[in-house]
Design an enzyme around this catalytic site. Structure first.
Site, short mmCIF file in Angstrom:
data_model
loop_
_atom_site.label_atom_id
_atom_site.label_comp_id
_atom_site.label_asym_id
_atom_site.label_seq_id
_atom_site.Cartn_x
_atom_site.Cartn_y
_atom_site.Cartn_z
N ASP A 1 49.20 19.13 66.47
CA ASP A 1 48.06 19.89 65.93
C ASP A 1 47.16 20.43 67.03
OD1 ASP A 1 49.14 18.95 63.57
OD2 ASP A 1 47.64 17.38 63.30
N GLU B 1 47.54 25.26 55.60
CA GLU B 1 46.69 24.16 56.06
C GLU B 1 46.45 24.37 57.55
OE1 GLU B 1 48.81 20.51 55.43
OE2 GLU B 1 50.64 21.25 56.38
#
Length: 527
Positions: A45, A216
């Site tokens: 991420d 997302e």
């Protein structure tokens, strides 16, 4: 011609010396090109910024402490650790492994920004994974090394992307499937307004948005007056989508900006952030899932096409590219630290604990030059506090330790191995006054060498991305190593969390909690 030859010789020497010193994956080829990934380990991420001549990178770290690791680079290719945004998690006793545990919780989907002389890291914490509860945090510091001040918000801002607009307003884009914009107050320590829904098309466009998967992991930018939001879709085998609008609240149009599952392994590039160089070029750091070894960051050039940031070459990753033009000479070949001789008074930045550590049960100063781990009571490694870890790396890597066991007590199990679910290790186990060397694979003793009377044991673990396996060895003299036990089939029982090298000492009996093991060093080598 002679000058070019001499320059080539110098670069070759730099490369050879760096490889010998680091013995770790180096993406910089030393000839003006680099090869993905830029770090061959678990840095999931990613988000990225530039401050002057320096680039900064933040990553998710789940339950590991300290959390939200931050790395820095001068050229986007050669990286080193600089610090962490979160020292520990104090919002639940389970982070101390009291009344349970909180594996997988901690920091998710970190976001990094710099504004008016301050660094900001935001992240989402699922408060008990598997529930619909959680909170958003903002950490603020004057420099990336810290100290960081953390503010915990009561709001559920999932997978947040922090954004400072040029009119002074501050926002977070967040959500999964449905995306929202929430405005924050100017001090970035509280929410100002209600969330505004900006996107709800995750299940309505199966061709381009994921065959049932929504968006997302959002990051927001303002470029040439337009608002851009980059988001992954499709999970492990997914892709990267970009939304674009003239207004922060939409309406937004969308485009897939990279969709490539042709590289090894056949998993898509998804979730990351982009940054602009001083010369105006844009680059994108984006992760690819490499299974039990982790989600590795890759670096792709951005080509603007009809106002869209297209990644790589026509949406594909070429793996090897010319290095970003940062206007500087060849940078020293570097990678985040690995080996540690435990000579200092602080742990190296490569280390993270499996939960909040008990500071009374480890020390680098009680015996200078050694990492002393005092036993914590636990029925097994899953429940053991103060397990000290760092990333395994690909394509293959080897970790070795030397430990002294004269301080062990009845019930102690101290050793070294690979931590995930399943886990495996080689340890010295003490029962009464008797010691034996054991190899444990997923909670079962596979092999035991009884009658161990030595003061020291050397343990070595070799990890490879070929079928994701680990093999274990021990030595009685530090020179000749013997295989022990069986092969660990590395898995992902803790989803989205890579396997790690781990040092530990726990006691299966209350009487053994005053026992200790002294680790002289940890040495890493890559193959």
């Amino acid at each position: 011609m002679k000058q070019k030859y001499l320059l080539g010789m110098v670069l070759s020497v730099i490369v050879c010396c760096a490889v010998k010193a680091q013995q770790v994956w180096l993406p910089d080829n030393g000839n003006g090109t680099f090869t993905n990934p830029i770090m061959w380990g678990d840095w999931p991420d990613p988000d990225i910024i530039r401050v002057g001549d320096d680039f900064y990178f933040v990553s998710t770290s789940m339950h590991y402490v300290p959390g939200c690791p931050i790395a820095t680079s001068k050229d986007l290719v050669n990286w080193k650790m600089v610090g962490y945004a979160v020292e520990r998690y104090d919002e639940d006793p389970r982070y101390d492994m009291q009344q349970g545990q909180l594996y997988l919780n901690g920091s998710w989907a970190s976001t990094l920004r710099y504004h008016n002389g301050k660094f900001y890291v935001g992240f989402f914490t699922p408060y008990g994974w598997g529930t619909k509860t959680g909170h958003f945090s903002i950490c603020i510091a004057d420099k990336p090394e810290g100290p960081w001040e953390r503010t915990i918000f009561p709001e559920y801002l999932y997978d947040p992307g922090l954004f400072f607009d040029d009119d002074g307003k501050v926002y977070v884009v967040h959500g999964q499937h449905k995306l929202y914009i929430t405005e924050l107050n100017a001090d970035v320590k509280s929410v100002k307004g209600e969330p505004v829904e900006i996107w709800d098309k995750g299940f309505k466009d199966s061709r381009t948005l994921g065959k049932g998967f929504g968006l997302e992991g959002s990051h927001m930018y303002k470029i040439n007056g337009k608002y851009y939001i980059t988001c992954p879709a499709g999970g492990t085998k997914g892709w990267q989508v970009c939304l674009r609008s003239d207004s922060i609240y939409g309406p937004y149009e969308h485009k897939v900006i990279v969709q490539d599952d042709s590289s090894y392994p056949p998993n898509g590039l998804h979730q990351g952030g982009m940054v602009q160089l001083k010369n105006g070029d844009w680059w994108f750091v984006i992760m690819q899932d490499r299974g039990p070894i982790g989600r590795v960051p890759c670096l792709l050039p951005v080509k603007w096409t009809d106002g869209w940031p297209m990644l790589g070459a026509d949406g594909r990753d070429l793996i090897t590219y010319p290095k970003p033009d940062v206007g500087k000479k060849q940078q020293p070949l570097t990678a985040p630290a690995t080996s540690d001789e435990f000579k200092g008074k602080k742990l190296g930045l490569q280390w993270q604990w499996n939960h909040n550590p008990d500071p009374q049960r480890w020390s680098l100063v009680e015996r200078p030059g050694y990492m002393r781990l005092k036993a914590s009571q636990a029925k097994g490694l899953k429940e053991a506090r103060n397990t000290l870890t760092q990333r395994v790396q690909g394509p293959s890597s080897e970790g070795s330790v030397e430990m002294e066991v004269t301080g062990l007590k009845d019930g102690n199990v101290a050793g070294f191995g690979v931590f995930q679910f399943p886990y495996a290790y080689v340890a010295v186990r003490q029962e009464g006054n008797d010691r034996e060397i054991v190899m444990c694979n997923d909670g079962k003793i596979v092999e035991a060498v009884k009658g161990f009377n030595g003061d020291r044991l050397w343990v070595r673990v070799r990890v490879t991305d070929k079928n994701f396996t680990a093999r274990f060895y021990y030595s009685l003299d530090g020179r000749e190593f013997y295989p022990i036990g069986d092969e660990l089939k590395m898995g992902l029982g803790l989803p989205w969390t890579a396997n790690r090298f781990a040092l530990f000492n726990f006691s299966t009996k209350e009487t053994g909690v005053d026992g200790y093991a002294d680790f002289n060093w940890f040495r890493f080598s890559g193959k």
